[in-house]
Design a protein around this motif. Structure first.
Motif, PDB file in Angstrom:
ATOM      1  N   ARG A  38      38.954  38.515  39.862  1.00  0.00           N
ATOM      2  CA  ARG A  38      37.943  37.600  40.242  1.00  0.00           C
ATOM      3  C   ARG A  38      38.471  36.871  41.266  1.00  0.00           C
ATOM      4  N   ASP A 135      33.500  32.858  39.754  1.00  0.00           N
ATOM      5  CA  ASP A 135      32.789  32.917  38.622  1.00  0.00           C
ATOM      6  C   ASP A 135      31.346  32.443  39.091  1.00  0.00           C
ATOM      7  N   LEU A 157      27.061  37.754  42.154  1.00  0.00           N
ATOM      8  CA  LEU A 157      27.434  38.103  40.840  1.00  0.00           C
ATOM      9  C   LEU A 157      26.176  39.010  39.868  1.00  0.00           C
ATOM     10  N   ASP A 161      30.105  42.273  35.110  1.00  0.00           N
ATOM     11  CA  ASP A 161      31.332  42.557  35.652  1.00  0.00           C
ATOM     12  C   ASP A 161      31.117  43.191  37.148  1.00  0.00           C
ATOM     13  N   ILE A 163      30.217  42.846  41.151  1.00  0.00           N
ATOM     14  CA  ILE A 163      29.990  41.853  42.211  1.00  0.00           C
ATOM     15  C   ILE A 163      29.426  42.566  43.327  1.00  0.00           C
ATOM     16  N   VAL A 249      34.468  43.953  38.654  1.00  0.00           N
ATOM     17  CA  VAL A 249      35.729  43.373  38.309  1.00  0.00           C
ATOM     18  C   VAL A 249      35.934  43.000  36.751  1.00  0.00           C
TER      19      VAL A 249
END
Length: 253
Positions: A38, A135, A157, A161, A163, A249
């Motif tokens: 990340r 994050d 996001l 998991d 992106i 990710v």
């Protein structure tokens, strides 16, 4: 007539404009690296064109009101009407340049901006680089204090998991956000420097990742270099499909 259409077009855009300026890319080189853990680094180096919406729209709306008043009174022009002049007066130009010089100083104070230089005629030269951990979402450019509210690239996001990267500002602006301003420019519906700002778009956007590449919209695909997948988009004033990719990710706990 053409000048009336310009006035009407600007008047219709008024509810969409939330700031006195619109910032669009000129000639640029931009890159985004996203790692599986990340961490990321984003860079933009090149021109930023400022479009003074307030000045142009004020003149256009005034023209529109004058035309409406003439039609309501039943008056018709006896001779072909001249093309309206949206050119800034020397005083207006000097005031605009001073505003943009101050803006460059203020923006240069923000995190990530390594250099911001105003070069005249609404053009800034920007060297930007920032790193961090994804994050949370990431937008560029975005700064409420300096009226940068139409970002060119968004990193979102999607679930724990996934992106998604999308860069609508790196192609001709149409279909969303500011309506179809890029198309209006191409058709000559934008006067003076406002249309010229959109004609400078030409750049390269490179996405590099060592994570799982779920999807992307570059026809040439990704090039594998060691553990990395590299995708390069080249865009200009004719490009309409915004660079986009989804990456898997490390999951957020």
């Amino acid at each position: 007539m053409l000048h009336r259409l310009k006035a009407v077009a600007f008047a219709l855009m008024a509810p969409l404009v939330l700031a006195s300026c619109l910032f669009v890319p000129g000639k640029f080189d931009s890159a985004l690296t996203i790692h599986a853990d990340r961490t990321f680094t984003f860079t933009y180096k090149g021109e930023v064109m400022a479009v003074d919406l307030q000045s142009f729209m004020g003149k256009a709306m005034q023209m529109g009101m004058e035309e409406a008043a003439k039609e309501k009174s039943g008056k018709k022009a006896k001779a072909p009407e001249k093309e309206p002049d949206f050119t800034l007066t020397p005083e207006e130009k000097a005031k605009q340049d001073e505003t943009f010089r101050k803006l460059a100083i203020e923006v240069a104070k923000e995190a990530g901006y390594r250099s911001v230089e105003y070069r005249g005629n609404g053009m800034f030269w920007v060297d930007y680089q920032i790193s961090g951990v994804l994050d949370h979402g990431f937008l560029f450019p975005y700064n409420l204090d300096n009226q940068m509210i139409m970002p060119w690239i968004a990193v979102e996001l999607r679930g724990k998991d996934l992106i998604r990267v999308k860069a609508p500002g790196y192609v001709r602006m149409s279909g969303s956000g500011m309506g179809n301003m890029g198309d209006m420019s191409a058709l000559g519906m934008m006067p003076g420097g406002m249309g010229e700002a959109f004609t400078r778009l030409q750049g390269t956007f490179t996405l590099t990742t060592d994570a799982e590449l779920v999807s992307q919209n570059n026809e040439e695909g990704a090039v594998t270099t060691g553990k990395d997948k590299v995708i390069t988009w080249k865009t200009d004033t004719t490009t309409t499909d915004a660079p986009m990719a989804s990456i898997r990710v490390r999951a957020v706990q």
